[in-house]
Design a protein around this motif. Structure first.
Motif, short mmCIF file in Angstrom:
data_model
loop_
_atom_site.label_atom_id
_atom_site.label_comp_id
_atom_site.label_asym_id
_atom_site.label_seq_id
_atom_site.Cartn_x
_atom_site.Cartn_y
_atom_site.Cartn_z
N LEU A 32 0.83 -1.20 0.00
CA LEU A 32 0.00 0.00 0.00
C LEU A 32 0.86 1.26 0.00
N LEU A 33 1.87 1.28 0.89
CA LEU A 33 2.76 2.45 0.95
C LEU A 33 3.53 2.63 -0.35
N ALA A 34 3.98 1.52 -0.94
CA ALA A 34 4.73 1.60 -2.20
C ALA A 34 3.87 2.18 -3.31
N VAL A 35 2.62 1.73 -3.37
CA VAL A 35 1.70 2.22 -4.41
C VAL A 35 1.45 3.72 -4.23
N ILE A 36 1.22 4.14 -2.98
CA ILE A 36 0.94 5.57 -2.72
C ILE A 36 2.14 6.43 -3.06
N ILE A 37 3.33 6.03 -2.59
CA ILE A 37 4.55 6.81 -2.84
C ILE A 37 4.85 6.88 -4.34
N PHE A 43 3.84 9.52 -10.78
CA PHE A 43 2.65 9.75 -11.61
C PHE A 43 1.81 10.89 -11.05
N GLY A 44 2.50 11.95 -10.58
CA GLY A 44 1.79 13.05 -9.94
C GLY A 44 0.75 13.70 -10.83
N THR A 45 1.11 13.94 -12.11
CA THR A 45 0.17 14.60 -13.02
C THR A 45 -1.04 13.73 -13.28
N GLN A 46 -0.81 12.41 -13.47
CA GLN A 46 -1.93 11.50 -13.72
C GLN A 46 -2.85 11.41 -12.50
N VAL A 47 -2.25 11.45 -11.30
CA VAL A 47 -3.06 11.43 -10.07
C VAL A 47 -3.92 12.69 -9.99
N PRO A 54 -15.29 13.57 -10.82
CA PRO A 54 -16.20 13.26 -9.70
C PRO A 54 -16.23 11.80 -9.31
N PHE A 55 -16.22 10.89 -10.28
CA PHE A 55 -16.28 9.46 -9.94
C PHE A 55 -15.07 9.05 -9.12
N TRP A 56 -13.89 9.47 -9.56
CA TRP A 56 -12.67 9.09 -8.85
C TRP A 56 -12.56 9.80 -7.51
N LEU A 57 -13.10 11.00 -7.42
CA LEU A 57 -13.10 11.69 -6.13
C LEU A 57 -13.98 10.96 -5.12
N THR A 58 -15.14 10.47 -5.57
CA THR A 58 -16.01 9.69 -4.69
C THR A 58 -15.32 8.39 -4.30
N ASN A 365 -15.30 16.70 -18.34
CA ASN A 365 -14.51 15.60 -18.90
C ASN A 365 -13.25 16.08 -19.62
N LEU A 366 -13.09 17.41 -19.75
CA LEU A 366 -11.84 17.93 -20.33
C LEU A 366 -10.80 18.23 -19.25
N LEU A 367 -11.19 18.14 -17.98
CA LEU A 367 -10.26 18.51 -16.91
C LEU A 367 -9.01 17.64 -16.84
N PRO A 368 -9.12 16.30 -16.98
CA PRO A 368 -7.88 15.50 -16.92
C PRO A 368 -6.83 15.91 -17.96
N PRO A 369 -7.18 16.01 -19.27
CA PRO A 369 -6.15 16.49 -20.20
C PRO A 369 -5.73 17.94 -19.95
N LEU A 370 -6.64 18.75 -19.38
CA LEU A 370 -6.28 20.14 -19.08
C LEU A 370 -5.26 20.20 -17.95
N ILE A 371 -5.38 19.30 -16.97
CA ILE A 371 -4.38 19.21 -15.90
C ILE A 371 -3.01 18.89 -16.48
N GLU A 372 -2.96 17.92 -17.39
CA GLU A 372 -1.69 17.56 -18.02
C GLU A 372 -1.13 18.72 -18.84
N LEU A 373 -2.01 19.44 -19.53
CA LEU A 373 -1.55 20.59 -20.31
C LEU A 373 -1.02 21.69 -19.40
N SER A 374 -1.71 21.93 -18.27
CA SER A 374 -1.27 22.99 -17.35
C SER A 374 0.10 22.66 -16.76
N ASP A 375 0.39 21.38 -16.59
CA ASP A 375 1.70 20.98 -16.09
C ASP A 375 2.79 21.36 -17.09
#
Length: 442
Positions: A32-37, A43-47, A54-58, A365-375
């Motif tokens: 568990l710790l290894a996966v989180i770290i 994979f900070g941007t993907q996280v 919303p689904f993943w936040l829930t 639904n555009l937020l995930p690619p927008l996060i990657e673009l903002s990075d």
């Protein structure tokens, strides 16, 4: 043993000869710790991309609650396995209190993380629109080399009807590299050609305002569309202004403006405060207030929300065009300084301020690619080109020249300044090619 089991599951189980269970718990905890770290570091941007869905936040909220309960159960079970028979009631109370304290140390951060997930869910649902058009994972921008966002600074004041868009900027972002060019349009552009259709039919010779008491400037178009539904037929209240202004600005610049984001100026100050302030370089003292009630001294300093608001708004002893340059520098500073640690530390305040201050038509639904673009944008060069005098006469703009300058600016690759090379011009006035904001704002 109980303390050790809180840091590594299974210690107490192994110590009491329950080796299979103990080793299973240890392996589970380490994995568990290894996966989180790994997720956070590699994979900070993907996280972050998952953290705006919303689904993943829930799912995250539920997973954190389950993890906290399991961890607490391991602590309690470990205590039960290894506790000695206490000699008195005080010893029993102390040991039980110690165990409860360990459980609280586990529950508190996971509960806080679950609350952040809930707040994120609320912000996403409140600000961003639902969009049924699917996004292609491999090409969320539909093959577009650049995506253009209209950034609006809106201002309302007592005695002034409606909202005036005193800051109008288009951020044109390269979808591959994140290189960004900001195109600034002055609020006092006159004779603005409106899009074909009802708007052009009403103002065939350019926008002239709502009667003799209004001068017919660019910053009035947003509210005019909201007041007259027939200007943008079929568009609901609250979206007529953005729709007409997006199309108008798109025609002025000659590039397709896909989305907008509007921030209320007072709300912007609250966002700056929630970030803990923003550091900018003030080249000359800035006097602010209608009655010159204060000033910002020259130098590099961290500004509060109210000070940042005056930095971006003041025209005392200057003009609209100097102010436009400062606004670009303020946008640049916020983009570069909004690091994850700052955001997390002030998340609740930021979430509340953002909900109050920002409106947009960017779909969820555009937020995930927008996060990657903002990075990519954070690590790329940000340049600025403002269409102000003497390049453009705001009373009688040369629309062809504006579009030609935009085309040339987007075709030019940003120059990388080598050591010893002269800096880009630092004035906000009169240049006819983009300047690098890292040079202009420092």
């Amino acid at each position: 043993m109980t303390l050790g089991s809180a840091f590594l599951w299974g210690v107490a189980h192994v110590a009491t000869d329950r080796r299979k269970t103990g080793f299973a718990l240890m392996v589970t905890h380490v994995l568990l710790l290894a996966v989180i770290i790994t997720a956070v570091t590699a994979f900070g941007t993907q996280v972050l991309a998952l953290a705006v869905q919303p689904f993943w936040l829930t799912t995250l909220s539920v997973a954190l609650a389950v993890l906290a309960l399991v961890w607490s159960a391991v602590i309690v079970r470990s205590f039960v396995l290894v506790r000695p028979e206490p000699a008195n009631t005080a010893g029993r109370v102390l040991s039980a209190t110690f165990t409860a304290g360990l459980c609280a140390l586990v529950l508190a951060p996971t509960a806080y993380a679950a609350r952040l997930a809930y707040l994120s869910h609320d912000v996403v649902d409140s600000i961003f629109t639902a969009e049924m058009t699917p996004i292609v994972a491999d090409d969320p921008w539909n093959g577009a080399a650049r995506i253009n966002f209209l950034l609006i600074g809106a201002d309302s004041a007592p005695g002034r009807p409606g909202v005036r868009t005193d800051s109008v900027t288009v951020a044109s972002v390269d979808t591959a590299t994140g290189d960004t060019t900001l195109f600034g349009l002055p609020r006092n552009l006159e004779q603005v050609q409106l899009p074909r259709g009802p708007a052009r039919q009403r103002f065939p010779n350019g926008f002239s305002g709502d009667g003799p008491d209004t001068p017919g400037l660019l910053n009035e178009i947003f509210q005019y569309a909201e007041d007259y539904p027939e200007m943008v037929p079929g568009v609901r209240h609250g979206q007529r202004g953005p729709a007409l202004l997006k199309q108008t600005v798109s025609d002025i610049l000659g590039i397709p403006v896909k989305y907008y984001a509007m921030v209320d100026m007072k709300g912007f100050a609250q966002i700056i405060d929630a970030m803990g302030g923003v550091k900018v370089t003030i080249k000359q003292p800035i006097v602010y207030g209608k009655y010159r009630e204060g000033h910002l001294a020259a130098g590099t300093r961290k500004l509060s929300g109210q000070e940042a608001l005056w930095f971006g708004r003041s025209r005392t002893d200057s003009d609209d065009y100097v102010r436009m340059g400062r606004q670009k520098c303020l946008l640049y500073a916020v983009a570069k300084q909004a690091d994850p640690v700052t955001v997390l530390n002030s998340f609740e305040k930021l979430a509340a301020a953002t909900k109050r201050a920002i409106s947009t038509d960017i779909p969820k639904n555009l937020l995930p690619p927008l996060i990657e673009l903002s990075d990519k944008v954070k690590d790329a060069r940000i340049r600025s080109l403002s269409f102000v005098p003497p390049l453009i006469n705001t009373a009688s703009p040369d629309w062809g020249l504006i579009r030609a300058k935009v085309t040339k600016a987007l075709a030019d690759r940003p120059a990388v300044r080598r050591p010893g090379h002269p800096k880009a011009p630092t004035t906000a006035q009169g240049y006819d090619r983009p300047i690098a904001l890292d040079a202009a704002c420092h």
